[in-house]
Write a protein that holds these residues in place. Structure first.
Motif, short mmCIF file in Angstrom:
data_model
loop_
_atom_site.label_atom_id
_atom_site.label_comp_id
_atom_site.label_asym_id
_atom_site.label_seq_id
_atom_site.Cartn_x
_atom_site.Cartn_y
_atom_site.Cartn_z
N ARG A 131 0.67 -1.24 -0.28
CA ARG A 131 -0.12 0.67 0.17
C ARG A 131 0.73 1.20 -0.09
N MET A 132 0.69 1.85 -0.41
CA MET A 132 1.59 3.10 -0.50
C MET A 132 0.40 4.70 0.59
N VAL A 133 1.17 4.01 1.81
CA VAL A 133 1.04 4.69 2.70
C VAL A 133 2.23 4.74 3.69
N LYS A 150 -4.78 8.48 -3.86
CA LYS A 150 -4.50 9.93 -3.13
C LYS A 150 -3.63 10.31 -1.61
N ASN A 151 -2.76 10.69 -1.20
CA ASN A 151 -2.91 11.28 0.13
C ASN A 151 -1.19 11.71 0.07
N LYS A 152 -0.63 12.42 1.02
CA LYS A 152 0.17 13.19 1.05
C LYS A 152 1.41 12.45 0.82
N PHE A 153 1.43 10.75 1.21
CA PHE A 153 2.78 10.13 1.18
C PHE A 153 2.84 9.99 -0.48
N THR A 154 1.84 9.72 -1.12
CA THR A 154 1.63 9.24 -2.42
C THR A 154 2.73 10.28 -3.90
N GLN A 155 2.42 11.76 -2.75
CA GLN A 155 2.82 13.12 -3.23
C GLN A 155 4.18 13.18 -3.60
N LYS A 156 4.50 12.71 -1.95
CA LYS A 156 6.31 12.89 -1.89
C LYS A 156 7.08 11.63 -2.73
#
Length: 286
Positions: A128-130, A163-169
């Protein structure tokens, strides 16, 4: 409910007759209530435990007495691995009541997929993208690696692109490389292909946001495809299915340099990769 409590479960436990109840997690409200109702009715209670680190947050310390009571008085405890067993004993469980039941997995069929892999060595990771999955650590280690080794790609797969802040990072980090690829919608139909293409499988999980990988089933899967594996001390499975230097490496979580060195050692040595891969399959099958 918003408290992760099944009211229907309470009704069934109070009204229906049964001889044995098995609870799957020692840290949920459902388990606490099921335990006390089962004991009140003088029925047998078995606890299944994956956890190897707790409390995770300051608030969780409030239920510590309940957790210890459950571990101490359960009729039997099923643990997924040695770290989970150590945790159960630490919480008061008697060793003679503990049984180890490891995870098992199936091998997915290998179906060809359209891809841009051009005869490069492939490092594969999936999850997972977390934040606690540690993909940012893996990317930073890879960015160091590709400066020295040119014919290598990093594939990071996920079943759903969150779609979250970690994904953007992550997107910002991979913009610095043409050799890092995000693969979305990985499922049972294409997972086998990506495992088969990998030269190394990496699971870089960390202890973040009071979370961790109690087991890490994807390691079992990668090993079925005869892959060397690198994982961290924040993954429960690491302690049972990675033999240090034999089929891969356990590294410290959140440690870019240690991950970089482990990747470099394996990716540069074809004979080592092959030998570790054979050992991985042998270990997971046994």
């Amino acid at each position: 409910s918003k408290y992760n409590l099944s009211y229907n479960l309470i009704f069934k436990l109070l009204k229906e007759d049964y001889d044995l109840l098995i609870a799957n997690d020692p840290h949920t409200l459902d388990t606490y209530i099921a335990y006390f109702i089962t004991k009140l009715k003088k029925k047998k209670f078995i606890l299944r435990n994956e956890t190897f680190i707790w409390p995770r947050s300051p608030k969780s310390k409030l239920v510590e007495p309940i957790i210890k009571n459950i571990f101490k008085n359960a009729d039997a405890i099923i643990c997924t691995g040695t770290k989970a067993k150590e945790y159960a004993i630490k919480k008061g469980a008697k060793e003679e009541k503990i049984f180890i039941s490891p995870y098992s997995v199936i091998k997915y069929p290998i179906k060809k997929q359209q891809n841009n892999l051009k005869n490069k060595k492939v490092i594969f990771s999936f999850g997972r993208m977390v934040p606690y999955k540690g993909f940012d650590i893996l990317i930073k280690a890879f960015l160091k690696l590709e400066k020295e080794i040119k014919d290598v790609d990093l594939l990071i797969g996920t079943s759903k692109f969150e779609k979250n802040k970690f994904t953007q990072k992550i997107l910002e980090l991979i913009s610095n490389s043409k050799n890092i690829h995000l693969i979305n919608n990985i499922n049972k139909d294409n997972k086998g292909f990506y495992f088969s293409k990998a030269d190394i499988f990496v699971y870089p999980s960390t202890f973040r946001n009071y979370d961790a990988d109690c087991w890490g089933l994807v390691l079992n899967e990668a090993m079925l495809y005869s892959k060397p594996i690198i994982s961290t001390d924040a993954v429960g499975a690491s302690y049972d299915i990675i033999e240090q230097g034999i089929n891969g490496y356990i590294i410290k979580h959140d440690n870019v340099d240690e991950l970089y060195l482990a990747l470099k050692k394996i990716i540069q040595n074809k004979n080592l990769r092959k030998k570790m891969g054979k050992e991985s399959k042998k270990i997971v099958e046994n």
